[in-house]
Design a protein around this motif. Structure first.
Motif, PDB file in Angstrom:
ATOM      1  N   ARG A 100       7.835 -21.214  -5.735  1.00 12.54           N
ATOM      2  CA  ARG A 100       6.460 -21.561  -4.969  1.00 12.54           C
ATOM      3  C   ARG A 100       6.434 -22.271  -5.695  1.00 12.54           C
ATOM      4  O   ARG A 100       5.843 -23.776  -5.013  1.00 12.54           O
ATOM      5  N   LYS A 101       5.384 -22.079  -7.212  1.00 13.80           N
ATOM      6  CA  LYS A 101       4.584 -22.969  -6.887  1.00 13.80           C
ATOM      7  C   LYS A 101       4.959 -24.772  -8.344  1.00 13.80           C
ATOM      8  O   LYS A 101       3.915 -25.393  -7.810  1.00 13.80           O
ATOM      9  N   VAL A 102       6.348 -24.368  -8.694  1.00 14.05           N
ATOM     10  CA  VAL A 102       6.926 -25.837  -8.935  1.00 14.05           C
ATOM     11  C   VAL A 102       7.566 -25.712  -8.027  1.00 14.05           C
ATOM     12  O   VAL A 102       7.690 -27.418  -8.230  1.00 14.05           O
ATOM     13  N   LEU A 103       8.192 -25.684  -6.271  1.00 16.28           N
ATOM     14  CA  LEU A 103       8.997 -26.178  -5.695  1.00 16.28           C
ATOM     15  C   LEU A 103       8.025 -27.265  -5.373  1.00 16.28           C
ATOM     16  O   LEU A 103       8.595 -28.819  -5.178  1.00 16.28           O
ATOM     17  N   ARG A 104       6.725 -27.532  -5.120  1.00 14.25           N
ATOM     18  CA  ARG A 104       6.210 -28.626  -4.772  1.00 14.25           C
ATOM     19  C   ARG A 104       6.066 -30.518  -5.170  1.00 14.25           C
ATOM     20  O   ARG A 104       6.186 -31.220  -4.963  1.00 14.25           O
ATOM     21  N   PHE A 105       6.022 -29.855  -7.175  1.00 12.69           N
ATOM     22  CA  PHE A 105       6.056 -30.799  -7.872  1.00 12.69           C
ATOM     23  C   PHE A 105       7.464 -31.209  -7.955  1.00 12.69           C
ATOM     24  O   PHE A 105       8.130 -32.083  -7.299  1.00 12.69           O
ATOM     25  N   ILE A 110      11.878 -35.244  -6.052  1.00 12.37           N
ATOM     26  CA  ILE A 110      12.647 -35.789  -4.640  1.00 12.37           C
ATOM     27  C   ILE A 110      12.798 -36.823  -3.951  1.00 12.37           C
ATOM     28  O   ILE A 110      13.346 -37.688  -4.141  1.00 12.37           O
ATOM     29  N   PHE A 111      11.475 -36.978  -3.991  1.00 18.18           N
ATOM     30  CA  PHE A 111      10.708 -38.099  -3.032  1.00 18.18           C
ATOM     31  C   PHE A 111      10.893 -39.176  -4.076  1.00 18.18           C
ATOM     32  O   PHE A 111      11.752 -40.328  -3.074  1.00 18.18           O
ATOM     33  N   LYS A 122      22.230 -22.782  -2.035  1.00 13.66           N
ATOM     34  CA  LYS A 122      21.432 -22.743  -1.534  1.00 13.66           C
ATOM     35  C   LYS A 122      20.043 -23.823  -1.885  1.00 13.66           C
ATOM     36  O   LYS A 122      18.814 -23.359  -0.754  1.00 13.66           O
ATOM     37  N   ASN A 123      19.924 -23.928  -3.293  1.00 16.96           N
ATOM     38  CA  ASN A 123      19.054 -24.832  -3.371  1.00 16.96           C
ATOM     39  C   ASN A 123      18.982 -25.994  -2.300  1.00 16.96           C
ATOM     40  O   ASN A 123      17.801 -26.661  -2.093  1.00 16.96           O
ATOM     41  N   ILE A 124      19.392 -27.037  -1.692  1.00 14.43           N
ATOM     42  CA  ILE A 124      19.897 -27.754  -0.568  1.00 14.43           C
ATOM     43  C   ILE A 124      19.395 -27.975   0.380  1.00 14.43           C
ATOM     44  O   ILE A 124      18.456 -27.995   1.196  1.00 14.43           O
ATOM     45  N   GLU A 125      19.270 -25.957   0.723  1.00 14.52           N
ATOM     46  CA  GLU A 125      18.476 -25.753   2.059  1.00 14.52           C
ATOM     47  C   GLU A 125      18.139 -25.053   2.142  1.00 14.52           C
ATOM     48  O   GLU A 125      17.258 -25.715   3.298  1.00 14.52           O
ATOM     49  N   THR A 126      17.170 -24.632   0.736  1.00 14.60           N
ATOM     50  CA  THR A 126      15.651 -24.745   0.459  1.00 14.60           C
ATOM     51  C   THR A 126      14.950 -25.893   0.968  1.00 14.60           C
ATOM     52  O   THR A 126      14.194 -25.769   1.556  1.00 14.60           O
ATOM     53  N   VAL A 127      15.314 -26.963   0.336  1.00 15.43           N
ATOM     54  CA  VAL A 127      14.355 -28.386  -0.047  1.00 15.43           C
ATOM     55  C   VAL A 127      15.191 -29.009   1.310  1.00 15.43           C
ATOM     56  O   VAL A 127      14.423 -30.837   2.205  1.00 15.43           O
TER      57      VAL A 127
END
Length: 311
Positions: A100-105, A110-111, A122-127
């Motif tokens: 979760r800490k890395v996900l925001r970065f 991604i943007f 699973k990673n696609i479904e997460t983001v």
């Protein structure tokens, strides 16, 4: 555009002292397809450690003049996008999405990235990315990972006891996310069984290990699309794994491969079943069927690069 015109700068971590083998394997395949490839390696942990490499990366881009920057993992993608001269492709391998800490970065990367590659559904479904992405796991070098015939000869070469049952763990024992304690406590329950640590081996030696052991074991808390499992499949090695990453999907209908819960007794029972059967798998056939040969994945990457440059 010819492949010879593709100059790819790969941005990735070298914090462990070396580049992850699946990244160098992919780079080697791109080189064999006539692309020009160079590396910019990050040494520095955490988002600040990565961002401190910005000036060095800018100098590398000026010197190498790539037409695509391909970053591996979210923090590398964030760093790579701090310049806007060259299009960035970022591959997310799992820990950059599951943490979760890395996900925001990673979401910022991604943007900003021109194109994004995810190694598991699973990673696609997460983001839930809205555009410019693809599902593309890393491939396996089938010239390095393949079945060997004489198990006893391989064991003798590796100084392994012919009479013992060996289980190969998915990583080094000190890698916290791999959940060594569960694997250790499980294998202790089985008479004459030994858990081997996957550490400090060459790629060729890993192939020999996967042909020498009775089974491989994955007990990780999180994964993306683990190379360990795909490489074991390429060697036709039996697998016992928790339902993590895309393991359940890619091992579906592969004989002598089992998906288990995080339960010592259940895992031990499946390991014992593998020992009793004493049979290899049809995993290599499945890898070929899924088109996870490294050469095919490299061709997919080249198509991605060329399509980006057309826009």
């Amino acid at each position: 555009m010819n492949n010879e015109e593709l100059k790819i700068l790969i941005v990735c971590s070298k914090n462990s002292g070396k580049i992850a083998p699946f990244i160098t394997d992919q780079a080697d395949c791109l080189k064999k397809a006539d692309c020009t490839v160079d590396f910019f390696t990050v040494e520095g942990k955490g988002v600040l450690g990565y961002l401190k490499n910005r000036k060095k990366l800018l100098r590398k881009i000026i010197d190498f003049q790539p037409i695509i920057v391909h970053a591996h993992y979210g923090l590398s993608g964030l760093l790579a996008n701090l310049q806007r001269r060259v299009f960035v492709v970022t591959t997310y391998h799992g820990s950059d999405i599951n943490n979760r800490k890395v996900l925001r970065f990673s979401k910022i990367a991604i943007f900003l990235s021109k194109f994004n590659i995810f190694v598991s559904k699973k990673n696609i479904e997460t983001v839930k990315p809205k555009k410019n992405y693809v599902l593309l796991p890393c491939g396996v070098d089938l010239d390095i990972f393949y079945p060997l015939k004489n198990k006893n000869e391989i064991r003798a070469k590796l100084n392994l006891d012919i009479s013992k049952k060996y289980v190969l763990f998915s990583s080094s024992f000190d890698n916290a996310v791999k959940n060594y304690d569960l694997a250790k406590n499980t294998v202790k329950k089985i008479e004459n069984a030994t858990l081997l640590e996957l550490k400090s081996y060459t790629r060729q030696q890993v192939n020999e290990l996967m042909n020498a052991v009775d089974c491989v074991l994955m007990t990780s808390f999180s994964e993306g699309s683990p190379q360990f499992i795909k490489e074991a499949m390429a060697c036709n090695c039996p697998i016992v794994s928790v339902d993590v990453g895309d393991v359940k999907e890619i091992t579906k209908n592969v004989n002598n491969c089992f998906i288990v819960g995080y339960d010592e007794t259940e895992i031990a029972d499946k390991l014992k079943e593998v020992f009793v059967k004493n049979q290899r798998t049809n995993g290599r056939e499945k890898i070929i069927e899924l088109e996870l040969d490294n050469k095919l994945i490299a061709n997919e990457l080249i198509n991605i690069y060329k399509n980006i440059l057309k826009k």
